[in-house]
Design an enzyme around this catalytic site. Structure first.
Site, PDB file in Angstrom:
ATOM      1  N   ARG A  21      44.133  51.036  34.383  1.00 41.92           N
ATOM      2  CA  ARG A  21      45.568  50.492  34.632  1.00 41.92           C
ATOM      3  C   ARG A  21      46.403  51.333  33.928  1.00 41.92           C
ATOM      4  O   ARG A  21      47.759  51.364  34.128  1.00 41.92           O
ATOM      5  CB  ARG A  21      45.622  48.781  34.005  1.00 41.92           C
ATOM      6  CG  ARG A  21      45.098  47.991  35.313  1.00 41.92           C
ATOM      7  CD  ARG A  21      45.127  46.636  34.955  1.00 41.92           C
ATOM      8  NE  ARG A  21      44.632  45.800  36.023  1.00 41.92           N
ATOM      9  CZ  ARG A  21      44.961  44.295  36.115  1.00 41.92           C
ATOM     10  NH1 ARG A  21      45.364  43.918  35.074  1.00 41.92           N
ATOM     11  NH2 ARG A  21      44.624  43.777  37.277  1.00 41.92           N
ATOM     12  N   LYS A  66      34.485  32.692  46.851  1.00 42.74           N
ATOM     13  CA  LYS A  66      34.865  31.360  47.442  1.00 42.74           C
ATOM     14  C   LYS A  66      35.796  31.847  48.440  1.00 42.74           C
ATOM     15  O   LYS A  66      36.685  32.655  48.529  1.00 42.74           O
ATOM     16  CB  LYS A  66      35.877  30.872  46.201  1.00 42.74           C
ATOM     17  CG  LYS A  66      35.225  30.188  45.165  1.00 42.74           C
ATOM     18  CD  LYS A  66      35.926  29.544  44.042  1.00 42.74           C
ATOM     19  CE  LYS A  66      35.371  28.842  43.112  1.00 42.74           C
ATOM     20  NZ  LYS A  66      36.428  28.372  42.084  1.00 42.74           N
ATOM     21  N   GLY A  93      39.108  43.494  41.199  1.00 45.43           N
ATOM     22  CA  GLY A  93      38.441  44.068  40.241  1.00 45.43           C
ATOM     23  C   GLY A  93      37.100  44.385  40.287  1.00 45.43           C
ATOM     24  O   GLY A  93      36.717  45.291  39.979  1.00 45.43           O
ATOM     25  N   GLY A 105      44.751  39.490  42.196  1.00 43.54           N
ATOM     26  CA  GLY A 105      45.249  38.177  42.758  1.00 43.54           C
ATOM     27  C   GLY A 105      46.664  38.510  43.617  1.00 43.54           C
ATOM     28  O   GLY A 105      46.979  38.174  44.711  1.00 43.54           O
TER      29      GLY A 105
HETATM   30  P1  AMP Z   1      35.308  36.545  43.695  1.00 41.65           P
HETATM   31  O1  AMP Z   1      36.058  36.444  42.202  1.00 41.65           O
HETATM   32  O2  AMP Z   1      35.839  35.233  44.400  1.00 41.65           O
HETATM   33  O3  AMP Z   1      35.779  37.768  44.343  1.00 41.65           O
HETATM   34  O4  AMP Z   1      34.000  36.592  43.371  1.00 41.65           O
HETATM   35  C1  AMP Z   1      33.148  37.472  42.608  1.00 41.65           C
HETATM   36  C2  AMP Z   1      31.896  36.761  42.266  1.00 41.65           C
HETATM   37  O5  AMP Z   1      31.263  36.411  43.470  1.00 41.65           O
HETATM   38  C3  AMP Z   1      31.021  37.812  41.476  1.00 41.65           C
HETATM   39  O6  AMP Z   1      30.917  37.411  40.115  1.00 41.65           O
HETATM   40  C4  AMP Z   1      29.733  37.552  42.255  1.00 41.65           C
HETATM   41  O7  AMP Z   1      28.708  37.453  41.634  1.00 41.65           O
HETATM   42  C5  AMP Z   1      29.964  36.517  42.744  1.00 41.65           C
HETATM   43  N1  AMP Z   1      29.077  36.396  44.171  1.00 41.65           N
HETATM   44  C6  AMP Z   1      28.763  37.440  45.240  1.00 41.65           C
HETATM   45  N2  AMP Z   1      27.905  37.090  46.016  1.00 41.65           N
HETATM   46  C7  AMP Z   1      27.493  35.818  45.694  1.00 41.65           C
HETATM   47  C8  AMP Z   1      26.229  35.064  46.014  1.00 41.65           C
HETATM   48  N3  AMP Z   1      25.622  35.410  47.275  1.00 41.65           N
HETATM   49  N4  AMP Z   1      26.065  34.005  45.477  1.00 41.65           N
HETATM   50  C9  AMP Z   1      26.844  33.639  44.309  1.00 41.65           C
HETATM   51  N5  AMP Z   1      27.653  34.241  43.680  1.00 41.65           N
HETATM   52  C10 AMP Z   1      28.067  35.463  44.550  1.00 41.65           C
END
Ligand code: AMP
Length: 400
Positions: free
Chosen positions: A36, A198, A354, A377
């Site tokens: 950054r 999510k 990130g 975000g």
């Molecule tokens: P986000 O902040 O929503 O982009 O999510 C990132 C996180 O999603 C990372 O820490 C990953 O470990 C988690 N993630 C990705 N795939 C999976 C999965 N199949 N099961 C659980 N967590 C996951």
């Protein structure tokens, strides 16, 4: 009104307040990842060459309106000084007589960094008096902090509203160009890759991008919420049952629009995962239906192939979110394969978030990516089409 950029106005010899996003990870009092800071260097360099007095404003972490030195920006000033090859004056407070005095004594073309704005509650409250005190330091404002442009804070919205000259820095300009124009009028096929934990965080961006893209590849835990919507079995995989209706709606919208949503046709699954120790128990490739007692932790080899082919044949690519639990090396293959495919593709590649950027950096392909958004975000909110207060504040006259 279109936003003016730093190259549209004459900032030479002015006192220029520059909002940067130096909210970087620190380790042992040192900057652990300087991306950054590096990203803001072109703007700072440009102003230095024009003999402006450069006054940098930023926040770091969540100090909760306390002067907590754990969140001091001092290490970022040291890092910037190294990157610029010139001294950076660091002031231990963003308010006070010392600031005015130092600005008066600064040589034109020198750089000063003020301490963490969030040591004051007034920053996040967009307090008018606080903004006035900051605005009084300069006669022009540059916003190069795309990562905080989705928040109406004193340094993003209040200060520019008080100054006659307010423009986007080079980094902000690039963010707006790549996340705005390049995805609004993309070269086709336009492929969006979404992953992470999510659906709830990304449903807005899924909906908005279904209006623009040709293919949407969904991996990570998000995919299992979509699998539930299709009536598939997901074993112990992470999913959001209360978002199944959103996933169904997205699948229907894609159908109507002729957008292909590609979900994993196989997964890597484990019977035990210990995130703390970064270890897994037994691991195997499973089909779309994941057996009870098993948890999907990454996309499988067939999916890697299908996703990679689609990515490599695209002319525009936007990627946000890992394809699996990439922090655990046994579950990182899908994410690295995506990084490789995005890097290999001849299309315009835009990476946001990130985790995806970390994956790109680790894969060693970062120089093959056209644009890595510093936004997190903010990138998603911008792609959703939400108004960004920090961008909106760059248009219009001063309100005294
Ligand atoms: P986000 O902040 O929503 O982009 O999510 C990132 C996180 O999603 C990372 O820490 C990953 O470990 C988690 N993630 C990705 N795939 C999976 C999965 N199949 N099961 C659980 N967590 C996951």
């Amino acid at each position: 009104m279109p936003v003016q950029t730093i190259a549209d106005v004459d900032l030479s010899k002015k006192n220029v307040l520059v909002r940067v996003d130096f909210n970087v990870p620190l380790e042992g009092g040192k900057v652990a990842d300087n991306s950054r800071i590096r990203a803001a260097v072109p703007t700072i360099d440009y102003l230095v060459k024009r003999a402006a007095k450069v006054i940098l404003l930023s926040h770091l972490g969540r100090p909760k309106a306390q002067k907590n030195l754990k969140y001091s920006l001092r290490p970022t000033a040291q890092e910037l000084s190294q990157l610029l090859g010139r001294p950076v004056i660091f002031l231990e407070d963003c308010l006070g007589d010392d600031v005015q005095g130092t600005i008066a004594e600064m040589e034109p073309g020198s750089v000063m960094m003020l301490e963490n704005l969030r040591f004051y509650a007034e920053e996040e409250q967009n307090d008018r008096e606080f903004a006035k005190k900051l605005a009084a330091y300069g006669n022009a404002f540059v916003n190069d902090a795309f990562g905080t442009a989705h928040r109406a804070h004193a340094s993003t919205a209040g200060v520019p509203s008080l100054l006659p000259i307010k423009v986007a820095g080079f980094l902000m300009q690039k963010e707006l160009e790549f996340l705005g124009n390049r995805t609004a009028n993309p070269e086709r096929p336009f492929t969006v890759i979404l992953g992470g934990a999510k659906v709830s965080d990304k449903i807005g961006v899924i909906d908005a991008l279904l209006d623009k893209c040709n293919n949407m590849l969904i991996g990570g835990a998000m995919a299992y919420t979509f699998h539930l919507a299709q009536g598939k079995k997901i074993g112990n995989s992470l999913a959001e049952k209360d978002r199944v209706a959103d996933a169904k709606a997205a699948l229907q919208k894609a159908d109507k629009k002729g957008v292909k949503i590609l979900l994993p046709v196989d997964s890597l699954a484990t019977d035990t995962l210990n995130f703390e120790t970064r270890t897994v128990g037994a691991i195997k490739t499973v089909s779309e239906d994941i057996p009870d007692g098993w948890q999907g932790v990454d996309i499988g080899p067939k999916t890697i192939q299908i996703f990679s082919d689609t990515i490599e044949n695209s002319k525009t690519i936007f990627w946000n979110g890992p394809m699996g639990i990439f922090e655990v090396s046994a579950c990182a293959q899908g994410t690295f394969a995506a990084a490789k495919a995005v890097a290999r593709s001849k299309g315009i590649s835009i990476v946001g978030g990130g985790d995806s950027i970390t994956a790109i950096n680790k894969s060693g392909f970062s120089d093959k990516i056209d644009f890595m958004s510093t936004g997190g975000g903010a990138s998603l909110e911008f792609l959703e089409g939400k108004e960004m207060p920090g961008v909106a504040a760059l248009s219009g006259g001063p309100h005294k």
